[in-house]
Design an enzyme around this catalytic site. Sequence first.
Site, PDB file in Angstrom:
ATOM      1  N   VAL A  83      -5.655  -0.283   2.942  1.00  0.00           N
ATOM      2  CA  VAL A  83      -5.668  -1.445   2.911  1.00  0.00           C
ATOM      3  C   VAL A  83      -6.838  -1.947   1.910  1.00  0.00           C
ATOM      4  O   VAL A  83      -6.758  -2.504   1.007  1.00  0.00           O
ATOM      5  CB  VAL A  83      -5.870  -2.282   4.182  1.00  0.00           C
ATOM      6  CG1 VAL A  83      -6.417  -3.756   4.063  1.00  0.00           C
ATOM      7  CG2 VAL A  83      -4.722  -2.313   5.029  1.00  0.00           C
ATOM      8  N   LYS A  93      -6.040  10.589   1.341  1.00  0.00           N
ATOM      9  CA  LYS A  93      -5.789   9.001   1.850  1.00  0.00           C
ATOM     10  C   LYS A  93      -7.270   8.550   1.012  1.00  0.00           C
ATOM     11  O   LYS A  93      -8.361   9.161   1.141  1.00  0.00           O
ATOM     12  CB  LYS A  93      -6.131   9.010   3.281  1.00  0.00           C
ATOM     13  CG  LYS A  93      -5.031   8.237   4.063  1.00  0.00           C
ATOM     14  CD  LYS A  93      -5.247   8.380   5.535  1.00  0.00           C
ATOM     15  CE  LYS A  93      -5.778   6.870   5.749  1.00  0.00           C
ATOM     16  NZ  LYS A  93      -5.562   6.982   7.336  1.00  0.00           N
ATOM     17  N   SER A 152     -13.834   0.589  10.074  1.00  0.00           N
ATOM     18  CA  SER A 152     -12.767   0.784   8.918  1.00  0.00           C
ATOM     19  C   SER A 152     -13.551   0.030   7.870  1.00  0.00           C
ATOM     20  O   SER A 152     -13.993  -1.065   7.955  1.00  0.00           O
ATOM     21  CB  SER A 152     -11.624   0.326   9.126  1.00  0.00           C
ATOM     22  OG  SER A 152     -10.874  -0.078   8.298  1.00  0.00           O
ATOM     23  N   ALA A 153     -13.250   0.601   6.649  1.00  0.00           N
ATOM     24  CA  ALA A 153     -13.844  -0.016   5.422  1.00  0.00           C
ATOM     25  C   ALA A 153     -13.064  -1.357   5.083  1.00  0.00           C
ATOM     26  O   ALA A 153     -13.514  -2.302   4.437  1.00  0.00           O
ATOM     27  CB  ALA A 153     -13.729   0.749   4.220  1.00  0.00           C
ATOM     28  N   ASP A 154     -11.826  -1.355   5.700  1.00  0.00           N
ATOM     29  CA  ASP A 154     -10.857  -2.481   5.457  1.00  0.00           C
ATOM     30  C   ASP A 154     -11.538  -3.792   5.749  1.00  0.00           C
ATOM     31  O   ASP A 154     -11.372  -5.000   5.047  1.00  0.00           O
ATOM     32  CB  ASP A 154      -9.750  -2.352   6.348  1.00  0.00           C
ATOM     33  CG  ASP A 154      -8.897  -1.451   5.969  1.00  0.00           C
ATOM     34  OD1 ASP A 154      -9.067  -0.574   5.130  1.00  0.00           O
ATOM     35  OD2 ASP A 154      -7.901  -1.221   6.915  1.00  0.00           O
ATOM     36  N   LYS A 199      -4.100  -2.364  15.143  1.00  0.00           N
ATOM     37  CA  LYS A 199      -3.434  -1.556  16.142  1.00  0.00           C
ATOM     38  C   LYS A 199      -4.338  -1.602  17.495  1.00  0.00           C
ATOM     39  O   LYS A 199      -5.503  -1.469  17.196  1.00  0.00           O
ATOM     40  CB  LYS A 199      -3.328  -0.142  15.595  1.00  0.00           C
ATOM     41  CG  LYS A 199      -2.413  -0.099  14.435  1.00  0.00           C
ATOM     42  CD  LYS A 199      -2.407   1.289  13.821  1.00  0.00           C
ATOM     43  CE  LYS A 199      -1.568   1.137  12.598  1.00  0.00           C
ATOM     44  NZ  LYS A 199      -2.219   0.833  11.490  1.00  0.00           N
ATOM     45  N   GLU A 229       0.785  -1.170   0.004  1.00  0.00           N
ATOM     46  CA  GLU A 229      -0.068  -0.176   0.046  1.00  0.00           C
ATOM     47  C   GLU A 229       1.004   1.242  -0.018  1.00  0.00           C
ATOM     48  O   GLU A 229       2.037   1.146   0.262  1.00  0.00           O
ATOM     49  CB  GLU A 229      -0.816  -0.088   1.295  1.00  0.00           C
ATOM     50  CG  GLU A 229      -0.172  -0.332   2.578  1.00  0.00           C
ATOM     51  CD  GLU A 229      -0.486   0.486   3.763  1.00  0.00           C
ATOM     52  OE1 GLU A 229      -0.922   1.604   3.554  1.00  0.00           O
ATOM     53  OE2 GLU A 229      -0.843  -0.003   4.735  1.00  0.00           O
ATOM     54  N   ASP A 238     -18.087   4.107  13.660  1.00  0.00           N
ATOM     55  CA  ASP A 238     -16.655   4.073  13.366  1.00  0.00           C
ATOM     56  C   ASP A 238     -16.289   2.638  13.143  1.00  0.00           C
ATOM     57  O   ASP A 238     -15.438   2.422  13.666  1.00  0.00           O
ATOM     58  CB  ASP A 238     -16.031   5.038  13.936  1.00  0.00           C
ATOM     59  CG  ASP A 238     -14.599   5.435  13.128  1.00  0.00           C
ATOM     60  OD1 ASP A 238     -14.428   4.845  12.192  1.00  0.00           O
ATOM     61  OD2 ASP A 238     -13.932   6.439  14.033  1.00  0.00           O
TER      62      ASP A 238
END
Length: 306
Positions: A109, A89, A143-145, A162, A27, A141
């Site tokens: 990602v 981003k 993540s789209a990952d 993380k 990435e 919230d």
Amino acid sequence: MNMNKYLDVNPEVAAAIAAGKPVVALESTIISHGMPYPQNVETALNVEKIIRENGAVPATIAIIGGRLKAGLTAEEIEYFGKKGQAIAKASRRDLAVLCARGEDGATTVTTTMMIAHMAGIKVFATGGIGGVHRGAETTMDISADLEELAQTPVMVVCAGAKSILDLGLTLEYLETKGVPVIGYGTYELPAFYTRQSGFGVDYRMDSPEELAAAFKASHDMGLKGGMLVTNPIPEEYAMPLDTINAAIDQAIAECEAQGIHGKKTTPFLLARVAELTGGDSLASNIRLVYNNAKVAAQTAAAYCKL
């Protein structure tokens, strides 16, 4: 393969894919937003070198001038590193607008998986994945990952998620979406800077061959999602769980006090954690990325032999 009119596949990468040789995607957010210049460029080039040393062709992925790039030149990596946080981003929601406007984008990602899959690349090495944020039951919230892992058949090799995230909820979400979480040489989910999280993974696998065989079976069955390989940071670079958790708790409190939210949250928290740990977390970050690149390259090579 080149059906996508917005996609440019680097000639070396295209030749490797056509010949059935191993390729590993990387990435570009880690270059633009992950660390300062010139460390970011040096790290990116080292990661590519490690992938070559382990028998695969590296394909760093980014959006440059509205083109989806699978495989960057050294000059393009330098450009990205220097421009740094001035580059947007790019998540899934941003791709169409950035391409239409002819702008640059650093792939997360999510977008790295999408572009890798478009180009025919099956394995991707990164630092850590996004996940469910703490307090997501009220903020939503997430993540789209995680959504991308559910629908795009790319294997992602990372050092876990993380610990700024809610790791328990992240695992629950992946389970709901049918994404297998594999511990490389471990039964415990690694938490990026540290090897421990207190949470278990779905399966433990101990060799690149075992990872490749599982992913091949997934492809043969036509399962649509990806596979998440969590590879713990090497022991000598790991940080004590208490140290990192104390820094994270402080960073989260400051983040809330300053009213920072949305996509600004993660960069703020990571920068603050790096400051609070005296830069130790940046050194750890670089080492875990190198470690993931090695496992990803060996797995891609094993996959090509199947």
